[in-house]
Design a protein around this motif. Structure first.
Motif, short mmCIF file in Angstrom:
data_model
loop_
_atom_site.label_atom_id
_atom_site.label_comp_id
_atom_site.label_asym_id
_atom_site.label_seq_id
_atom_site.Cartn_x
_atom_site.Cartn_y
_atom_site.Cartn_z
N ILE A 169 0.84 -1.21 0.00
CA ILE A 169 0.00 0.00 0.00
C ILE A 169 0.87 1.26 0.00
N ALA A 170 1.93 1.24 0.82
CA ALA A 170 2.82 2.41 0.89
C ALA A 170 3.53 2.65 -0.44
N LYS A 171 4.01 1.58 -1.05
CA LYS A 171 4.68 1.72 -2.35
C LYS A 171 3.71 2.18 -3.43
N ALA A 172 2.48 1.69 -3.37
CA ALA A 172 1.46 2.11 -4.35
C ALA A 172 1.16 3.60 -4.20
N HIS A 173 1.10 4.06 -2.95
CA HIS A 173 0.87 5.48 -2.69
C HIS A 173 1.98 6.33 -3.31
N VAL A 174 3.21 5.92 -3.08
CA VAL A 174 4.36 6.67 -3.60
C VAL A 174 4.34 6.69 -5.12
N GLU A 175 4.10 5.53 -5.73
CA GLU A 175 4.10 5.47 -7.20
C GLU A 175 2.94 6.25 -7.79
N LEU A 176 1.78 6.19 -7.15
CA LEU A 176 0.60 6.88 -7.67
C LEU A 176 0.80 8.39 -7.67
N PHE A 177 1.26 8.94 -6.55
CA PHE A 177 1.34 10.40 -6.46
C PHE A 177 2.62 10.97 -7.05
N ARG A 178 3.63 10.14 -7.25
CA ARG A 178 4.81 10.60 -7.97
C ARG A 178 4.67 10.41 -9.47
N GLY A 179 3.81 9.48 -9.86
CA GLY A 179 3.70 9.12 -11.27
C GLY A 179 2.59 9.81 -12.03
N THR A 180 1.78 10.62 -11.34
CA THR A 180 0.70 11.34 -12.01
C THR A 180 0.86 12.85 -11.76
N PRO A 181 0.39 13.69 -12.68
CA PRO A 181 0.56 15.14 -12.52
C PRO A 181 -0.25 15.67 -11.33
N LEU A 182 0.31 16.62 -10.63
CA LEU A 182 -0.38 17.25 -9.50
C LEU A 182 -1.68 17.91 -9.95
N LEU A 183 -1.67 18.50 -11.13
CA LEU A 183 -2.88 19.14 -11.65
C LEU A 183 -4.02 18.13 -11.75
N LEU A 184 -3.72 16.93 -12.24
CA LEU A 184 -4.72 15.88 -12.35
C LEU A 184 -5.21 15.46 -10.96
N GLN A 185 -4.30 15.37 -10.01
CA GLN A 185 -4.68 14.99 -8.65
C GLN A 185 -5.64 16.02 -8.04
N ILE A 186 -5.37 17.29 -8.27
CA ILE A 186 -6.26 18.35 -7.76
C ILE A 186 -7.64 18.22 -8.38
N PHE A 187 -7.69 18.00 -9.69
CA PHE A 187 -8.97 17.84 -10.37
C PHE A 187 -9.75 16.64 -9.83
N LEU A 188 -9.06 15.52 -9.66
CA LEU A 188 -9.73 14.30 -9.20
C LEU A 188 -10.28 14.47 -7.79
N ILE A 189 -9.52 15.10 -6.93
CA ILE A 189 -9.97 15.28 -5.54
C ILE A 189 -11.11 16.29 -5.47
N TYR A 190 -10.99 17.40 -6.19
CA TYR A 190 -12.00 18.45 -6.10
C TYR A 190 -13.30 18.07 -6.80
N TYR A 191 -13.17 17.51 -8.00
CA TYR A 191 -14.37 17.16 -8.76
C TYR A 191 -14.81 15.71 -8.57
#
Length: 231
Positions: free
Chosen positions: A53-75
């Motif tokens: 789970i910890a490794k998946a978290h690191v890979e997910l948030f390092r491997g995707t753009p921050l802009l996309l993460q903001i969109f996914l969380i907000y919308y």
């Protein structure tokens, strides 16, 4: 020729967004660091599912753009019906807290790797010397591993903190009026793109300069303190 009266007025309006920019950066870095400590520990855990789970978290948030993460969380979070009916919804429906969550999760992934790398960089002979002196467990970490890891990772973490200050500009896309958000509003009303972005860039440059100077001074202090103790 530059219109200095306009630049002065714009600077004052842009600086009104500085407290929000600093809030976003400070809260995100604080929450992200706390999360990163647990994530870094979990990555090195002997318990397989926790490590995965910890490794998946690191890979997910390092491997995707921050802009996309903001969109996914907000919308995206609003599309989950059970979440809309939970006690978390009054917070997660607000752009401010969505921005904090996205920035904190993003920096936690990078910071976890910084912590893990800094700990791995502690020389083995220093650890063995501590054990030879009778240290073990928490005492060994507090007296040997953590101080050395702090000196090893401080410069890299300073870069991450600077990146996070600049990353707060992305929160303007979810209606937050930090520095960049105010700059967009001024541009839409004045159409003077060049002057406004020049002043905005200068403010960010000043912030990052102050941050890098603070980390350099802290690093110098730690190195001097370490040299004094060894002497």
């Amino acid at each position: 020729m530059l219109d200095w009266s306009f630049l002065t007025d714009v600077t004052g309006q842009l600086l009104s967004g500085l407290p929000l920019t600093l809030q976003l950066a400070a809260l995100s870095l604080t929450i992200g660091f706390v999360l990163a400590v647990f994530i870094a520990g979990a990555v090195g855990s002997a318990f397989g599912p926790l490590r995965w789970i910890a490794k998946a978290h690191v890979e997910l948030f390092r491997g995707t753009p921050l802009l996309l993460q903001i969109f996914l969380i907000y919308y995206g979070l609003g599309q989950i019906a059970p979440l809309r009916q939970s006690v978390l919804w009054p917070f997660l429906r607000e752009p401010y807290w969505c921005a904090i969550l996205a920035l904190a999760l993003n920096t936690s992934a990078y910071t976890a790797e910084i912590i893990r790398g800094a700990i791995q960089a502690v020389p083995a002979h220093e650890i063995e010397a501590g054990r030879a002196c009778g240290m073990s467990g928490f005492l060994l970490c507090r007296r040997i591993i953590w101080p050395i890891a702090l000196r090893q990772g401080l410069a890299v973490y300073g870069s991450e903190a600077i990146l996070m200050i600049k990353a707060t500009s992305l929160t303007s896309i979810i209606t937050l009026t930090e520095l960049t958000g105010i700059a967009h509003k001024l541009i839409s009303s004045t159409y003077r793109v060049f002057e406004i972005f020049i002043v905005t860039g200068a403010i960010y440059l000043a912030l990052t300069f102050l941050m890098s100077t603070a980390f350099a001074l802290l690093e110098r202090h730690l190195q001097a303190h370490h040299a004094h103790r060894r002497a």
